[in-house]
Write a protein that holds these residues in place. Structure first.
Motif, PDB file in Angstrom:
ATOM      1  N   ILE A 168      -0.046   2.025   4.310  1.00  0.00           N
ATOM      2  CA  ILE A 168       0.547   2.564   3.079  1.00  0.00           C
ATOM      3  C   ILE A 168       1.848   1.836   2.760  1.00  0.00           C
ATOM      4  N   ARG A 169       2.668   1.593   3.784  1.00  0.00           N
ATOM      5  CA  ARG A 169       3.927   0.886   3.549  1.00  0.00           C
ATOM      6  C   ARG A 169       3.690  -0.543   3.088  1.00  0.00           C
ATOM      7  N   GLU A 170       2.671  -1.197   3.655  1.00  0.00           N
ATOM      8  CA  GLU A 170       2.450  -2.615   3.361  1.00  0.00           C
ATOM      9  C   GLU A 170       1.789  -2.834   2.010  1.00  0.00           C
ATOM     10  N   TYR A 171       0.933  -1.910   1.577  1.00  0.00           N
ATOM     11  CA  TYR A 171       0.126  -2.182   0.390  1.00  0.00           C
ATOM     12  C   TYR A 171       0.345  -1.201  -0.765  1.00  0.00           C
ATOM     13  N   ILE A 172       0.860  -0.026  -0.481  1.00  0.00           N
ATOM     14  CA  ILE A 172       1.044   0.971  -1.534  1.00  0.00           C
ATOM     15  C   ILE A 172       2.506   1.068  -1.959  1.00  0.00           C
ATOM     16  N   LEU A 173       3.428   1.128  -0.989  1.00  0.00           N
ATOM     17  CA  LEU A 173       4.849   1.251  -1.316  1.00  0.00           C
ATOM     18  C   LEU A 173       5.452  -0.128  -1.558  1.00  0.00           C
ATOM     19  N   THR A 174       4.888  -0.852  -2.501  1.00  0.00           N
ATOM     20  CA  THR A 174       5.361  -2.195  -2.845  1.00  0.00           C
ATOM     21  C   THR A 174       5.425  -2.313  -4.357  1.00  0.00           C
ATOM     22  N   ARG A 175       5.998  -3.408  -4.826  1.00  0.00           N
ATOM     23  CA  ARG A 175       6.094  -3.652  -6.261  1.00  0.00           C
ATOM     24  C   ARG A 175       4.724  -3.938  -6.877  1.00  0.00           C
ATOM     25  N   VAL A 179       1.792  -2.551  -6.116  1.00  0.00           N
ATOM     26  CA  VAL A 179       0.894  -1.505  -5.654  1.00  0.00           C
ATOM     27  C   VAL A 179      -0.392  -1.472  -6.477  1.00  0.00           C
TER      28      VAL A 179
END
Length: 395
Positions: free
Chosen positions: A4-11, A13
Motif C-alpha cells: 500500500i505504501r509503495e503503490y497506493i500512497l504515492t503521487r 496512485v
C-alpha cells in the motif's frame, strides 16, 4: 501494508491502479456481484462498474500521457484509421464492425499502452497478489456457482465454461511461473489449484497453453543447484505417469465427479479423443476456400469471418490472411514475427524474456484453439511490451 505504501500512497496512485485494473480485469465481475448486494446501487451494477473504471482511467490519464511517445500515438492512430477504413472498404462487415467498434478501439487496442509502460520487475509483487486473489475468488465462485441447481443442469447438459477458463489462464500461468523461478511452494500450490479449476471447466486449450509454457519455462529458463538431476527425475516421473495414465485418469474422473465438477476432458482422454479438432479443421478448410476467390486480394477485412457465420478461424496465421489477404497479411505477419523474435533476442534479463514467452502462450498459441487477435487485449500488450524491449535495449 508495504504494498500500500509503495503503490497506493504515492503521487501516481491512479496510474498504478490502472495497471492493476488491466492485469486483474476479471475481478470486475466479482465487484459487480458485490455491488448487486448493496441497497440502491445494487440495481445499477454495470453502470457502477463503468463509473469506477472511467474514474480510474481519467485520473490516470495525465501520468499515462506523460509516458507516451510518438510511436504510441502512431500506433493508436494507425489502428483507428485501419478500423475506419474497414467500415468503408468492407460494407458486408459494417454491422459487426460497428458493433465491435467501442470494445475494440477503447478496451482492446489500449492494452498496447499497458505493454509499453509495464515494468514486470517493478510490479511483480502486486501482480502476484492480484493473480492470487483471482485464483482464490474463482475457486470460491466455482464452489458457490456449482451449488446452484440451474447451473448444475446446464453443466449436465454439456455446457462447459471456456470463457471462464481462458479468463483465469493468465493468473494461473503467472503464479506457476513465479513458483518455479522463486521455488515457492505456496505459489506453486495455488497454480495447481488454478489448473484444477481449468480442468473442471472442461476445455482443452488453456491446459495445452499451460503445459507448453511450463515445459518451456522449466527446461529452458529455470536453473538451480542439481537442476539437471531434478529435471531428469521429472522426465522419468512423466514417463512413469504415462505408463499408468489409465488409473490416474480414472482417479481424477472419480474425484471431479464427487465434487460436481466437469469430467469432460478426462472422459475425452479416456476414449482417446483429446486431439479431435471438434470441427476446427473444417472451418479452416472452408476459409481457405473463400480466400481462393479472385476478388479477395485484400482479404475479407476485420471480423470478415462473421459474414460466413463463423466467429474466428481458430488459426493465428489464417486470421491475418483472411483479414488482409495473402500479400498484406503475410507482410504484417512477418513484421510482427520480427518484432517478437527481436525482442526475445534483445531482452537483457531472463524475466523479460520469460514474460514475452508467457504472453506468446497467452495469445499466439491460444489462437490455435480459440479467440482472435482483434478481440484480445493481451495481444496488443505483447506488441507494446516487445516495442519497449526494442527501444530500451536497441544496440
Amino acid at each position: 501494508m508495504r504494498l500500500i505504501r509503495e503503490y497506493i500512497l504515492t503521487r501516481e496512485v491512479f496510474f498504478n491502479l490502472l495497471i492493476f485494473l488491466m492485469w486483474g480485469s476479471m475481478l470486475l465481475a466479482y465487484m459487480r456481484g458485490f455491488v448487486g448486494m448493496l441497497p440502491v446501487i445494487g440495481d445499477y451494477q454495470a453502470e457502477t462498474e463503468a463509473v469506477v473504471v472511467a474514474c480510474i482511467v481519467l485520473l490516470a490519464l495525465p501520468a499515462m500521457l506523460n509516458r507516451m511517445a510518438t510511436i504510441d500515438w502512431m500506433f493508436l492512430m494507425g489502428c483507428l484509421c485501419l478500423y475506419v477504413l474497414n467500415l468503408g472498404v468492407f460494407p458486408d462487415n459494417y454491422d459487426v464492425l460497428l458493433q465491435n467498434m467501442f470494445p475494440t478501439l477503447c478496451l482492446t487496442v489500449p492494452f498496447f499502452l499497458f505493454g509499453r509502460v509495464l515494468d514486470v520487475k517493478a510490479y511483480l509483487k502486486p501482480m502476484t497478489m492480484i493473480s492470487i486473489l483471482c485464483v482464490l475468488m474463482d475457486a470460491l465462485y466455482f464452489l458457490i456457482y456449482m451449488r446452484n441447481p440451474a447451473k448444475m443442469a446446464e453443466r449436465m447438459a454439456g455446457e462447459y465454461y471456456m470463457y471462464q477458463a481462458y479468463r483465469l489462464l493468465p493468473h494461473v500461468m503467472f503464479l506457476g511461473w513465479r513458483g518455479m523461478k522463486e521455488l515457492s511452494v505456496w505459489k506453486f500450490l495455488l497454480s495447481v489449484l488454478g489448473m484444477f479449476l481449468i480442468l473442471a471447466y472442461g476445455t482443452r486449450g488453456p491446459l495445452a497453453c499451460l503445459g507448453i509454457f511450463y515445459t518451456v519455462c522449466f527446461f529452458c529458463f529455470t536453473g538451480f543447484r542439481h537442476s539437471v538431476w531434478v529435471k531428469g527425475t521429472i522426465l522419468a516421473l512423466c514417463g512413469l505417469g504415462a505408463v499408468f495414465i489409465q488409473p490416474i485418469l480414472l482417479f481424477l474422473q472419480e474425484t471431479l465427479s464427487s465434487l460436481n465438477m466437469s469430467t469432460r476432458i478426462i472422459e475425452r482422454m479416456l476414449v482417446g479423443g483429446l486431439t479431435h479438432d471438434t470441427g476446427r479443421g473444417f472451418i479452416r478448410m472452408r476459409l481457405y476456400e473463400y480466400l481462393e476467390r479472385p476478388d479477395t486480394f485484400w482479404g475479407y477485412g476485420l471480423f470478415g469471418c462473421s459474414r460466413f457465420g463463423m466467429k474466428y478461424p481458430h488459426d493465428y496465421l489464417l486470421d491475418f490472411l483472411f483479414s488482409y489477404g495473402y500479400l498484406a497479411g503475410t507482410i504484417l505477419l512477418a513484421l510482427l514475427s520480427y518484432l517478437m523474435l527481436k525482442a526475445l533476442v534483445l531482452a537483457r534479463s531472463g524475466m523479460e524474456r520469460e514474460f514475452i514467452v508467457m504472453l506468446l502462450c497467452l495469445t499466439v498459441l491460444k489462437y490455435q484453439f480459440s479467440s482472435t487477435y482483434i478481440a484480445e487485449g493481451m495481444f496488443f500488450a505483447l506488441l507494446g511490451y516487445c516495442t519497449t524491449i526494442l527501444i530500451k535495449n536497441k544496440p
